[in-house]
Write an enzyme that holds these catalytic residues in place. Structure first.
Site, short mmCIF file in Angstrom:
data_model
loop_
_atom_site.label_atom_id
_atom_site.label_comp_id
_atom_site.label_asym_id
_atom_site.label_seq_id
_atom_site.Cartn_x
_atom_site.Cartn_y
_atom_site.Cartn_z
N ASP A 1 -6.80 -1.46 4.23
CA ASP A 1 -5.55 -0.96 3.66
C ASP A 1 -4.51 -0.96 4.77
OD1 ASP A 1 -6.60 -0.55 1.13
OD2 ASP A 1 -7.04 1.56 1.48
N ASP B 1 -5.17 -3.15 -4.39
CA ASP B 1 -4.96 -1.84 -4.99
C ASP B 1 -3.83 -1.88 -6.02
OD1 ASP B 1 -6.95 -0.84 -3.32
OD2 ASP B 1 -5.50 -0.09 -1.84
#
Length: 156
Positions: free
Chosen positions: A117, A136
């Site tokens: 991320d 995501d």
């Protein structure tokens, strides 16, 4: 089903390409922080071993492989559901976004042991402490689209 497959492949490739560009090419894995257009767009490296926002993050292999298997199983179930229900084009697009994103994060878990991320956005005096990635975003968009464009909510 062709639209689902094409969307899933393009989503997967976009997710993996952005991760390669940021994590490997820009070396965010070592830099950890890179401000692009603060506060609106910053790159903050986080290795997410859990689900959204690191919930359930255990460093053990059980979590890693359990979440990997779950992503693959959910992707398969969505493909089965889409074939059974003959989704509208928007339903197919939504399914492809979710499947491509889920498989992108699953590949991260296999390769890195965690999901990469790195996107961090804040605005208007509000600080966002969380990082996320393209997968995501597409998982969220796909799930939301499946709610809107399948079942009794079908729309072309």
């Amino acid at each position: 089903m062709r639209l689902i497959g094409l969307t899933a492949v393009l989503t997967f490739l976009l997710d993996q390409a952005t991760k390669y560009l940021v994590v490997i090419h820009l070396n965010l894995r070592e830099l950890l922080v890179l401000d692009v257009a603060p506060p609106f767009l910053n790159l903050r490296m986080v290795w997410n071993r859990g689900v959204n926002f690191g919930i359930g993050a255990g460093d053990g292999d059980l979590t890693r492989w359990g979440l990997t298997i779950m992503a693959i199983t959910i992707s398969g179930a969505i493909l089965w559901w889409a074939r059974k229900e003959a989704f509208s084009p928007l339903g197919q697009l939504s399914a492809g976004l979710l499947v491509g994103g889920a498989l992108g994060n699953a590949v991260d878990r296999v390769i890195y042991g965690a999901v990469a991320d790195f996107l961090n956005m804040s605005c208007c005096g509000l600080y966002n402490p969380f990082s996320f990635n393209v997968a995501d975003i597409t998982i969220f968009m796909g799930a939301f689209g499946l709610v809107l464009f399948t079942g009794n909510n079908k729309s072309t």
